[in-house]
Design an enzyme around this catalytic site. Structure first.
Site, short mmCIF file in Angstrom:
data_model
loop_
_atom_site.label_atom_id
_atom_site.label_comp_id
_atom_site.label_asym_id
_atom_site.label_seq_id
_atom_site.Cartn_x
_atom_site.Cartn_y
_atom_site.Cartn_z
N ASP A 114 29.54 49.22 38.60
CA ASP A 114 30.20 48.96 39.92
C ASP A 114 30.20 50.37 40.62
OD1 ASP A 114 31.55 46.82 41.71
OD2 ASP A 114 32.69 48.71 41.89
N ARG A 115 31.41 50.84 41.13
CA ARG A 115 31.59 52.07 41.72
C ARG A 115 31.10 53.20 40.95
NH1 ARG A 115 31.13 50.72 46.40
NH2 ARG A 115 31.97 52.95 47.11
N HIS A 159 34.88 42.94 51.53
CA HIS A 159 35.72 44.08 51.34
C HIS A 159 34.73 45.50 51.65
CE1 HIS A 159 33.16 43.51 47.79
NE2 HIS A 159 33.56 44.59 47.29
N HIS A 279 31.03 39.56 36.44
CA HIS A 279 30.95 40.90 36.96
C HIS A 279 31.29 41.88 36.10
CE1 HIS A 279 30.59 44.21 39.91
NE2 HIS A 279 31.82 44.44 39.71
#
Length: 303
Positions: A114-115, A159, A279
């Site tokens: 992810d990030r 988001h 995820h």
């Protein structure tokens, strides 16, 4: 009495300075310092704890470094500067390179979720002689992420748009009920409800509650500074020169794009496959993630 934070079993913890300005990263470190180094970068809304299963396995024969990213967990959270670069992935990638160097490694393999995967991609583009192998979990490179988010399908990424707004509004909105906001993603994105035990979930929410401005700044950078940096690389033909493995949910099919083809534009030496878990794959399917990482580490460029 202060609640003790969960830790990765068998790992030591330290705070390491990574900039001349005094930014420190909090990192869990395990395994033999003389072994092949692997740095694992967490995603949102998590901390280094998301790697607890994978890291413990890898530490048997690797030097494993699991930091909290700048702005997350117990790492420092500098105020966002007006130039928007404080939480640019270029800045965060430089943190990671400095961390590994401080721990004795000039070259290392890098995995991100992810990030953390966006930071890993930027590290691979900016420091190609430093990052030997790159594993990305469930993310698209920034330019492609924004490109595929269109129409009603973009609602899944609300988001991204919220936190891209100018400083003030998103921070106030999220701070009104941070547990509801961050907990929403922990609930929505997990296919296995028991993958994140209660004490780890509580640690994630505590960490996010204390980091709203820096988390928003990280996302805001992805709409501006990160896009500029990725666009410059795309125009210059800069690509990831190391072996790359991508594990991804099959949301490309649902949203009408070929994720492997998008990735191949950035990573010519690519192994791409979809997974059946949710995820949070390092927590939901740690054996699959660890096996993929070990396969990647065994690859030579061009294999």
């Amino acid at each position: 009495m202060t609640q003790r934070e969960p830790r990765i079993e068998g790992f030591s913890y330290r705070r390491v300075p990574v900039t001349d300005g005094g930014v420190h990263l909090h990192a869990a470190v395990g395994g033999d310092p003389a072994a092949t180094p692997v740095v694992l970068l967490h995603g949102f809304p998590q901390t280094h704890l998301m790697w607890r299963h994978v890291a413990a396995d890898l530490a048997a024969d690797h030097h494993v470094i699991c930091p909290d990213l700048r702005g997350y967990g117990a790492s420092d959270k500098p105020a966002e500067a007006a130039d928007g670069l404080t939480y640019a992935k270029r800045t965060m990638a430089a943190d990671v390179v400095a961390l590994a160097r401080a721990l004795g490694h000039e070259r290392f393999a890098l995995a991100g979720h992810d990030r953390g995967a966006l930071v890993a991609i930027r590290a691979g583009l900016d420091h190609p002689d430093t990052v030997t192998h790159l594993l990305s979990l469930d993310v698209l490179p920034t330019l492609d992420m924004w490109d595929v988010m269109r129409g009603t399908t973009a609602a899944v990424g609300f988001h991204l748009y919220l936190m891209a707004q100018p400083p003030g509004l998103p921070e106030r909105m999220i701070s009104a009920d941070p547990d509801a906001f961050f907990g929403h993603f922990l609930d929505l994105w997990a296919a296995a409800p028991d993958a994140v035990p209660a004490e780890v979930r509580a640690a994630y929410l505590r960490a996010c509650r204390e980091a709203v401005p820096s988390i928003v700044a990280d996302y805001r950078a992805s709409a501006f500074a990160d896009v500029e940096h990725d666009t410059a690389d795309r125009r210059a033909g800069n690509v990831l020169r190391m072996p790359v493995t991508v594990l991804q949910q099959d949301w490309g099919a649902a949203l009408g794009f070929d994720a492997a083809e998008l990735w191949r534009r950035w990573a010519p030496d690519l192994a791409h496959r979809t997974v059946s878990c949710g995820h949070f794959m390092a927590e939901e399917a740690p054996k699959e993630v660890t096996a993929a990482l070990r396969e990647l580490l065994a690859r030579e460029p061009g294999q």
